[in-house]
Design an enzyme around this catalytic site. Structure first.
Site, PDB file in Angstrom:
ATOM      1  N   ASP A   7       0.869  -1.161   0.000  1.00 28.49           N
ATOM      2  CA  ASP A   7       0.000   0.000   0.000  1.00 28.49           C
ATOM      3  C   ASP A   7       0.920   1.229   0.000  1.00 28.49           C
ATOM      4  OD1 ASP A   7      -2.439   1.580   0.443  1.00 28.49           O
ATOM      5  OD2 ASP A   7      -1.654   1.840   2.480  1.00 28.49           O
ATOM      6  N   ASP A   9      -0.182   5.255   0.908  1.00 32.31           N
ATOM      7  CA  ASP A   9      -0.465   6.239   1.953  1.00 32.31           C
ATOM      8  C   ASP A   9      -0.590   5.564   3.316  1.00 32.31           C
ATOM      9  OD1 ASP A   9      -0.919   8.705   0.264  1.00 32.31           O
ATOM     10  OD2 ASP A   9      -2.436   7.388  -0.599  1.00 32.31           O
ATOM     11  N   ASP A 164      -1.270  -0.711   6.041  1.00 38.65           N
ATOM     12  CA  ASP A 164      -1.382  -0.069   7.350  1.00 38.65           C
ATOM     13  C   ASP A 164      -2.796  -0.044   7.916  1.00 38.65           C
ATOM     14  OD1 ASP A 164      -2.462   3.184   6.982  1.00 38.65           O
ATOM     15  OD2 ASP A 164      -2.053   1.953   5.221  1.00 38.65           O
TER      16      ASP A 164
END
Length: 217
Positions: A7, A9, A164
């Site tokens: 991922d 961001d 995250d």
């Protein structure tokens, strides 16, 4: 060698200050009060349309304004790079993985053009063999099609997905791949409640964690 997909961001970069600036520019043009950095981080994760919908809801802006405000947001988003920072240790970790022969990819709900812009600005494009953005396919995470598309382009080999958030964890579950959770990102719930193969709070020992995950896969 393995296929390791990230991922973006909240996983490799902290882009929330730039996203907040774009959002508040849009809101300011509407005569609305700005959103906070904490709100921004909570709104990130499901793609630009959902971010704008959450932003609108926070300021009681009607649904009828969604398309117009999303268009304005996307225009500003493409060049929103100056406030974004790479998480400490991420670049050396990525370079070490590349040096070991692993193939790296990005699978993010961030639209493709802003993804390209920020990776170029941070000199990170060189590290990835494939980049899948939130509008690269008709669906976005947690639909596993995005992750499968990235993995298909990376060829054969063992797989690890790194993210995250709850969305990333669900994506990994849906795709049936091991998931490493970066705890310093934009998750909304306690990290212990998020499905994961393992978690880490810094990139200092990340390469070793990847190798351990691959060995146990």
């Amino acid at each position: 060698m393995a296929r390791i997909v990230f991922d973006l961001d909240g996983t490799l970069i902290d882009s929330a200050p730039d996203i907040q600036a774009v959002a508040n520019g849009v809101l300011g043009a509407e005569g609305q009060q700005p959103i906070t950095l904490e709100q921004t981080r909570k709104f990130i994760g499901n793609g630009a349309p959902t971010f704008v919908a959450r932003m609108r809801a926070a300021r009681d802006i009607p649904d009828s304004e969604q398309d117009r405000l999303l268009t304005a947001f996307k225009i500003g988003y493409v060049s929103a790079v100056e406030l974004t920072e790479i998480y400490a240790g991420a670049i050396p970790a990525l370079e070490a993985l590349k040096a070991k022969g692993h193939r790296l990819g990005i699978c993010t709900n961030k639209p493709f053009k802003p993804t390209q812009s920020v990776l170029a600005h941070l000199d990170m494009t060189r590290l990835f063999d494939v980049i899948i953005g939130g509008d690269s396919l008709p669906v976005h995470k947690p639909d596993p099609a995005m992750l499968h598309a990235a993995l298909d382009q990376l060829g054969d080999g063992p797989v690890v997905y790194v993210g995250d958030s709850e969305v990333d964890a669900e994506t990994a579950q849906n795709a049936g791949v091991p998931f490493l959770l970066f705890t310093q990102g934009y998750h909304k719930t306690d990290v212990a409640s998020i499905p994961q193969t393992a978690r880490f709070d810094s990139y200092s020992d990340f390469v070793e964690l990847v190798e351990e995950t691959l060995a146990g896969a």
